[in-house]
Design a protein around this motif. Structure first.
Motif, short mmCIF file in Angstrom:
data_model
loop_
_atom_site.label_atom_id
_atom_site.label_comp_id
_atom_site.label_asym_id
_atom_site.label_seq_id
_atom_site.Cartn_x
_atom_site.Cartn_y
_atom_site.Cartn_z
N ASN A 51 0.80 -1.23 0.00
CA ASN A 51 0.00 0.00 0.00
C ASN A 51 0.83 1.28 0.00
OD1 ASN A 51 0.60 0.52 2.83
ND2 ASN A 51 -1.03 -0.91 3.38
N ILE A 52 1.88 1.30 -0.83
CA ILE A 52 2.69 2.51 -0.99
C ILE A 52 2.53 3.00 -2.43
CG2 ILE A 52 5.05 3.39 -1.15
CD1 ILE A 52 5.75 1.75 1.26
N ASN A 53 2.09 4.23 -2.57
CA ASN A 53 1.90 4.84 -3.88
C ASN A 53 3.11 5.73 -4.18
OD1 ASN A 53 1.11 6.42 -6.13
ND2 ASN A 53 -1.05 6.19 -5.58
N ILE A 54 4.05 5.20 -4.96
CA ILE A 54 5.29 5.92 -5.25
C ILE A 54 5.00 7.24 -5.95
CG2 ILE A 54 7.43 5.88 -6.60
CD1 ILE A 54 7.67 4.17 -4.18
N GLY A 58 6.21 10.86 -4.58
CA GLY A 58 7.12 11.70 -5.37
C GLY A 58 6.53 13.06 -5.64
N GLU A 59 5.24 13.10 -5.95
CA GLU A 59 4.58 14.37 -6.21
C GLU A 59 4.53 15.24 -4.95
OE1 GLU A 59 2.59 17.26 -8.48
OE2 GLU A 59 3.74 15.47 -9.05
N ALA A 60 4.27 14.62 -3.79
CA ALA A 60 4.25 15.37 -2.53
C ALA A 60 5.62 15.95 -2.22
CB ALA A 60 3.79 14.44 -1.39
N PHE A 61 6.66 15.18 -2.46
CA PHE A 61 8.01 15.68 -2.20
C PHE A 61 8.35 16.83 -3.14
CE2 PHE A 61 12.64 15.70 -2.61
CZ PHE A 61 13.02 15.68 -1.28
N GLN A 64 5.73 19.99 -2.19
CA GLN A 64 5.71 20.53 -0.83
C GLN A 64 7.08 20.66 -0.18
OE1 GLN A 64 2.44 19.28 1.73
NE2 GLN A 64 1.62 18.01 0.07
N ILE A 65 8.10 20.06 -0.78
CA ILE A 65 9.44 20.16 -0.18
C ILE A 65 10.42 20.83 -1.14
CG2 ILE A 65 11.41 18.86 0.73
CD1 ILE A 65 9.45 16.83 1.85
N ILE A 66 10.52 20.34 -2.38
CA ILE A 66 11.45 20.97 -3.34
C ILE A 66 10.95 22.36 -3.71
CG2 ILE A 66 12.46 20.83 -5.64
CD1 ILE A 66 12.46 17.83 -5.44
N ALA A 67 9.69 22.47 -4.09
CA ALA A 67 9.15 23.75 -4.55
C ALA A 67 9.15 24.82 -3.48
CB ALA A 67 7.73 23.54 -5.08
N THR A 68 9.01 24.41 -2.23
CA THR A 68 8.98 25.39 -1.13
C THR A 68 10.36 25.63 -0.51
OG1 THR A 68 8.42 23.61 0.42
CG2 THR A 68 6.59 24.84 -0.56
N LYS A 69 11.42 25.09 -1.16
CA LYS A 69 12.81 25.28 -0.73
C LYS A 69 13.11 24.64 0.63
CE LYS A 69 13.68 28.61 -3.92
NZ LYS A 69 13.82 28.24 -5.25
N ALA A 71 13.87 21.55 1.03
CA ALA A 71 14.84 20.46 0.85
C ALA A 71 16.24 20.86 1.30
CB ALA A 71 14.86 20.03 -0.62
N ASP A 72 16.58 22.14 1.16
CA ASP A 72 17.92 22.59 1.54
C ASP A 72 18.03 22.97 3.00
OD1 ASP A 72 18.77 22.29 -1.09
OD2 ASP A 72 18.10 24.30 -1.65
N ARG A 73 16.89 23.01 3.71
CA ARG A 73 16.91 23.47 5.10
C ARG A 73 16.70 22.35 6.11
NH1 ARG A 73 13.53 27.82 3.13
NH2 ARG A 73 11.77 27.02 4.32
N ALA A 74 15.88 21.36 5.77
CA ALA A 74 15.54 20.31 6.74
C ALA A 74 15.63 18.95 6.06
CB ALA A 74 14.14 20.54 7.30
N PRO A 75 16.54 18.06 6.53
CA PRO A 75 16.65 16.74 5.91
C PRO A 75 15.53 15.78 6.28
CG PRO A 75 18.15 16.91 7.77
CD PRO A 75 17.53 18.26 7.60
N VAL A 76 14.72 16.14 7.27
CA VAL A 76 13.59 15.30 7.68
C VAL A 76 12.33 16.17 7.71
CG1 VAL A 76 12.62 13.81 9.46
CG2 VAL A 76 15.10 13.85 9.10
N LYS A 77 11.30 15.72 7.02
CA LYS A 77 10.04 16.46 6.99
C LYS A 77 8.88 15.48 7.02
CE LYS A 77 7.32 20.04 6.41
NZ LYS A 77 7.15 21.03 7.49
N THR A 78 7.92 15.73 7.89
CA THR A 78 6.74 14.87 7.99
C THR A 78 5.55 15.58 7.36
OG1 THR A 78 7.55 13.87 10.03
CG2 THR A 78 5.22 13.63 9.56
N LEU A 79 4.94 14.90 6.39
CA LEU A 79 3.73 15.42 5.74
C LEU A 79 2.62 14.41 5.99
CD1 LEU A 79 5.28 16.51 2.31
CD2 LEU A 79 4.79 17.96 4.29
N GLY A 80 1.66 14.80 6.78
CA GLY A 80 0.59 13.87 7.16
C GLY A 80 1.15 12.74 8.00
N SER A 81 0.98 11.51 7.55
CA SER A 81 1.47 10.36 8.31
C SER A 81 2.79 9.81 7.75
CB SER A 81 0.42 9.24 8.30
OG SER A 81 0.17 8.81 6.96
N VAL A 82 3.36 10.50 6.75
CA VAL A 82 4.58 10.01 6.10
C VAL A 82 5.75 10.93 6.42
CG1 VAL A 82 5.67 9.42 3.90
CG2 VAL A 82 3.22 9.03 4.21
#
Length: 460
Positions: A51-54, A58-61, A64-69, A71-82
């Motif tokens: 039950n993992i939708n790659i 990938g789209e969430a990363f 919500q992480i690359i586009a909002t910059k 990725a260069d500030r925090a190596p760990v980010k929790t979005l929802g339950s992931v």
């Protein structure tokens, strides 16, 4: 995501050792690994659980992480339950995802091991090479990760049955070779294969120490420490048992040799190669191991006590003569034995940004003003122990406003050096015993010490 403390024994061991990583069920359980390019497009991915939708991960990363910059500030980010644990390498984002509360340090350690494996197989790990070696990468991921749990990460073992052409099926069809591979994958000594033979059995030990120092203008030591490592090159036949002894204070106390106070040092933050038996070390401070073949770092350590600085800057003086002239004067002395010498000594004497010209007077070596470093760089190719040399310089400045002059913060003098056969911490290799029960040979042992400059500075 809550912060986790890495268990002390785990970083020094290999993931394939089940006994050491029995804690993995709760500390590391990766759901998927995704390789994305700089634009956020998925280059390659692998899901290790159901039950993992790659595509959605990938789209969430990307959004919500690359586009909002982030990725260069925090190596760990929790979005929802992931939780997204990511690192940048070449032109790639390497993203590990997890729904459980994983140990972040262990995830990044695993990814580092994974990158070393890929480099050993096809060199640079970038988008082009991943695409060209798609099938190979998938086979490797199958072997090094099982249902989200790290398995075997030893390159030598993996190369026994996975090649750039795929699985060695002819090897796997031979019962003897199949049994040997199984032993290597599941055995405790998976960093060394059986049947190694050398014409000459030798061991080379290098004790390499980086010396860090900060000294005041008055000559007082504000901070000093040594970060060292013991590098071993092993060319030994068979399956040798090695025992290694240092003048570590706690080790000598265990051996009831604490009367040797002058030679004791107190080692801190010790980490070992996975071959060292940690249980034995914890019990009686004995460093025993079966070494890998070739070069490896046996141990790393740090110490602050009784560190002898190899060089001292004496009587540094900086005089500001008006707004357009400076005078700098000091002496530098080698504090080690006259039987030794420093090599490639480089002293950088900082000057203001507005420096126009320098008149330099030195007693040895070569010195010149280097604008790219904003410093006068004094190079001494060979610096005998116990010697003392003098430096003086008159610096002409471009006329500027007083406010610009005040911006110069008088950075410290920095020194780079290398002193062969010197251990600034006083560390001493007391013995190395090699025993191979089947072959019973006498190994030739070589020991070398090198002290190098880490961050070595003196204020002026």
């Amino acid at each position: 995501m809550p912060h986790h403390t890495v268990p002390a024994a785990v970083p020094a061991r290999n993931f394939s050792e089940r006994s050491e990583v029995s804690l993995s069920a709760k500390t590391i359980m990766i759901g998927s690994i995704i390789f994305l390019n700089a634009r956020g497009d998925i280059v390659l991915s692998r899901a290790f659980r159901d039950n993992i939708n790659i595509r959605s991960l990938g789209e969430a990363f990307r959004t919500q992480i690359i586009a909002t910059k982030l990725a260069d500030r925090a190596p760990v980010k929790t979005l929802g339950s992931v939780s997204f644990l990511h690192m940048r390498h070449e032109n790639l984002y390497i993203v590990s995802t997890a729904r459980s509360n994983v140990n972040a340090a262990l995830v990044f350690t695993f990814v580092s091991h994974m990158l070393k494996i890929f480099k050993a197989y096809f060199g640079t790990v970038n988008e082009e090479n991943l695409k060209e070696n798609f099938v190979l990468v998938q086979e490797l991921l199958d072997e090094i990760m099982d249902f989200g749990f790290p398995q075997n990460t030893e390159v030598d073992v993996l190369k026994m049955y996975i090649t750039t052409g795929g699985l060695k099926t002819e090897l796997l069809n031979k019962p003897k070779d199949q049994s040997e591979i199984s032993m290597k994958v599941t055995g405790k000594i998976n960093w060394r294969r059986d049947g190694i033979k050398h014409r000459k059995n030798e061991v080379f030990i290098d004790v390499v120490e980086d010396v860090n120092l900060l000294m005041s203008q008055q000559g007082n030591i504000l901070h000093r420490d040594v970060a060292g490592r013991v590098v071993m090159k092993s060319f030994l036949s068979g399956m040798p048992e090695c025992k290694f002894g240092l003048n570590d204070k706690s080790m000598l106390e265990k051996e009831k040799q604490s009367n040797r106070k002058n030679s004791e040092i107190d080692l801190e933050d010790i980490t070992f190669h996975q071959c060292v038996r940690l249980g034995k070390f914890d019990a009686d401070r004995t460093i025993s191991f079966v070494p890998p073949d070739g070069e490896f770092i046996l141990m790393k350590y740090r110490t602050q006590d009784n560190v002898n600085p190899p060089f001292r800057v004496l009587s540094p003086v900086l005089k500001e003569l008006g707004k357009t002239r400076l005078e700098i004067d000091f002496r530098i002395k080698a504090e080690f034995s006259s039987r030794l010498f420093g090599t490639n000594v480089v002293i950088k004497v900082p000057t203001p940004k507005s420096t126009a010209n320098c008149k330099i007077n030195i007693s040895t070596g070569k010195a010149k003003y280097e604008a790219e470093h904003r410093s006068i760089v004094w190079r001494i190719r060979r610096f005998p122990g116990g010697s003392e040399f003098r430096f003086s310089a008159e610096v002409q400045l471009i006329s500027s406003t007083s406010s610009a002059q005040q911006q110069w913060s008088r950075p410290p003098i920095s020194i780079a050096f290398q002193v062969p056969m010197l251990a600034a911490s006083g560390l001493n290799v007391r013995f190395l015993k090699v025993h191979e029960p089947k072959l019973s040979y006498q190994a030739v042992k070589w020991v070398r010490y090198v002290s190098k400059a880490g961050q070595y500075e003196c204020r002026i």
